[in-house]
Design an enzyme around this catalytic site. Structure first.
Site, mmCIF file in Angstrom:
data_model
loop_
_atom_site.group_PDB
_atom_site.id
_atom_site.type_symbol
_atom_site.label_atom_id
_atom_site.label_comp_id
_atom_site.label_asym_id
_atom_site.label_seq_id
_atom_site.Cartn_x
_atom_site.Cartn_y
_atom_site.Cartn_z
ATOM 1 N N LYS A 45 14.546 0.365 2.365
ATOM 2 C CA LYS A 45 14.723 -1.023 2.007
ATOM 3 C C LYS A 45 13.736 -1.460 0.929
ATOM 4 O O LYS A 45 13.866 -2.511 0.323
ATOM 5 C CB LYS A 45 14.509 -1.910 3.255
ATOM 6 N N GLY A 46 12.723 -0.640 0.730
ATOM 7 C CA GLY A 46 11.586 -1.044 -0.111
ATOM 8 C C GLY A 46 11.937 -1.480 -1.516
ATOM 9 O O GLY A 46 11.268 -2.330 -2.097
ATOM 10 N N GLU A 101 13.084 3.077 -6.944
ATOM 11 C CA GLU A 101 12.234 3.224 -5.757
ATOM 12 C C GLU A 101 11.083 2.231 -5.807
ATOM 13 O O GLU A 101 10.655 1.821 -6.880
ATOM 14 C CB GLU A 101 11.654 4.641 -5.748
ATOM 15 N N ASP A 102 10.590 1.865 -4.647
ATOM 16 C CA ASP A 102 9.432 0.978 -4.637
ATOM 17 C C ASP A 102 8.158 1.712 -5.048
ATOM 18 O O ASP A 102 7.391 1.227 -5.862
ATOM 19 C CB ASP A 102 9.255 0.323 -3.241
ATOM 20 N N ASP A 105 4.897 8.278 -4.005
ATOM 21 C CA ASP A 105 3.637 8.596 -3.322
ATOM 22 C C ASP A 105 3.485 10.121 -3.284
ATOM 23 O O ASP A 105 3.077 10.723 -4.265
ATOM 24 C CB ASP A 105 3.693 7.946 -1.933
ATOM 25 N N LYS A 133 1.499 6.378 -7.122
ATOM 26 C CA LYS A 133 0.181 6.795 -6.612
ATOM 27 C C LYS A 133 0.017 8.276 -6.933
ATOM 28 O O LYS A 133 0.226 9.127 -6.049
ATOM 29 C CB LYS A 133 0.170 6.665 -5.079
ATOM 30 N N PHE A 154 -3.111 1.776 0.675
ATOM 31 C CA PHE A 154 -1.831 1.421 1.280
ATOM 32 C C PHE A 154 -1.497 -0.011 0.898
ATOM 33 O O PHE A 154 -2.267 -0.930 1.165
ATOM 34 C CB PHE A 154 -1.874 1.579 2.800
ATOM 35 N N VAL A 155 -0.348 -0.182 0.254
ATOM 36 C CA VAL A 155 0.005 -1.507 -0.260
ATOM 37 C C VAL A 155 1.277 -2.049 0.395
ATOM 38 O O VAL A 155 2.140 -1.282 0.843
ATOM 39 C CB VAL A 155 0.186 -1.486 -1.793
ATOM 40 N N ASP A 161 6.584 -2.476 2.889
ATOM 41 C CA ASP A 161 6.295 -2.969 4.232
ATOM 42 C C ASP A 161 5.195 -2.177 4.928
ATOM 43 O O ASP A 161 4.847 -1.062 4.529
ATOM 44 C CB ASP A 161 7.548 -2.850 5.109
ATOM 45 N N ARG A 167 7.282 -7.506 3.591
ATOM 46 C CA ARG A 167 8.123 -7.245 2.417
ATOM 47 C C ARG A 167 8.277 -8.490 1.550
ATOM 48 O O ARG A 167 8.557 -8.413 0.373
ATOM 49 C CB ARG A 167 9.520 -6.779 2.844
HETATM 50 P P1 IMP Z 1 6.822 9.622 -0.644
HETATM 51 O O1 IMP Z 1 8.014 10.317 -0.091
HETATM 52 O O2 IMP Z 1 5.540 10.070 -0.006
HETATM 53 O O3 IMP Z 1 6.721 9.645 -2.157
HETATM 54 O O4 IMP Z 1 6.874 8.140 -0.173
HETATM 55 C C1 IMP Z 1 7.802 7.291 -0.552
HETATM 56 C C2 IMP Z 1 7.994 6.229 0.498
HETATM 57 O O5 IMP Z 1 6.869 6.065 1.369
HETATM 58 C C3 IMP Z 1 8.140 4.927 -0.212
HETATM 59 O O6 IMP Z 1 9.487 4.686 -0.519
HETATM 60 C C4 IMP Z 1 7.595 3.947 0.782
HETATM 61 O O7 IMP Z 1 8.621 3.546 1.650
HETATM 62 C C5 IMP Z 1 6.577 4.714 1.569
HETATM 63 N N1 IMP Z 1 5.204 4.433 1.080
HETATM 64 C C6 IMP Z 1 4.391 5.252 0.404
HETATM 65 N N2 IMP Z 1 3.232 4.656 0.116
HETATM 66 C C7 IMP Z 1 3.314 3.399 0.627
HETATM 67 C C8 IMP Z 1 2.419 2.268 0.631
HETATM 68 O O8 IMP Z 1 1.302 2.272 0.118
HETATM 69 N N3 IMP Z 1 2.891 1.164 1.262
HETATM 70 C C9 IMP Z 1 4.120 1.087 1.840
HETATM 71 N N4 IMP Z 1 4.975 2.102 1.840
HETATM 72 C C10 IMP Z 1 4.581 3.260 1.248
HETATM 73 MG MG MG Z 2 10.772 3.225 0.368
#
Ligand code: IMP
Ligand code: MG
Length: 180
Positions: A45-46, A101-102, A105, A133, A154-155, A161, A167
């Site tokens: 949902k981000g 994507e939001d 990470d 990040k 962590f944001v 969220d 959100r």
């Molecule tokens: P990844 O698969 O580790 O790249 O993470 C992607 C997903 O993790 C994002 O779409 C977010 O939903 C969640 N996420 C990663 N870092 C954060 C953060 O700092 N705050 C909130 N959600 C995060």
């Molecule tokens: Mg997400």
């Protein structure tokens, strides 16, 4: 800034800066796909708030669709596994796709989605991430459009969220939790 019980929020990126940057990213997309249609795919949902601001600033023919994945569970820690919870409504074959994507990470989510979407033969597949990040990357994924690079914090807010909350914040904020 705000405290909810003992959780603490501190503004990292102000709403005005977000709006300005989202308009710039939209302009870039408008330039890159000049004269063509762009199909935006939001990762629920981000990304819903970023996508809705982005699409309104793209001056091209557009269409939108959504996918839902889970990788993070309920808290701050990623489970390291990605699951597809909702698939697209329609085919992307031959389309100019921008995956929205939001936050990028570890890269696990986007590398999974890119793999899935490539198999469906879009004409072009690009990635737009509001936040990046880079220090946390495990998978080698790069976004074509990045709103802001941020440190390893962590944001929440502007779609992001913590346990489904926050959100709706207009600014992107660093969330600090009390020690357990
Ligand atoms: P990844 O698969 O580790 O790249 O993470 C992607 C997903 O993790 C994002 O779409 C977010 O939903 C969640 N996420 C990663 N870092 C954060 C953060 O700092 N705050 C909130 N959600 C995060
Ligand atoms: Mg997400």
């Amino acid at each position: 800034m705000v405290s909810r019980s003992t959780e603490h929020l501190k503004i990292l990126i102000r709403r005005t800066a977000i709006q300005k940057r989202v308009r710039e990213v939209a302009r870039q997309i408008t330039r890159d796909f000049r004269g063509e249609r762009v199909h935006l795919i939001g990762v629920l949902k981000g990304a819903c708030i970023f996508l809705s601001d982005l699409v309104r600033n793209i001056e091209l023919e557009t269409s939108i669709d959504f996918m839902a994945v889970s990788s993070y569970g309920k808290g701050k820690q990623s489970s390291g596994q990605v699951r597809l919870n909702k698939d697209l409504d329609s085919s992307i074959q031959g389309l100019n796709v921008v995956l929205v994507e939001d936050i990028l990470d570890t890269g696990l989510t986007l590398s999974y989605l890119v793999r899935v979407l490539h198999q469906r033969k879009p004409k072009v597949l690009r990635i737009a991430a509001l936040l990046d990040k880079p220090s946390r990357r495990i998978k080698d994924v790069k976004a074509d459009y990045v709103g802001f690079q941020i440190p390893n914090e962590f944001v929440v807010g502007y779609g992001l969220d913590y346990a489904e909350r926050y959100r709706n914040l207009k600014d992107v904020c660093v969330l600090t939790l009390p020690p357990e």
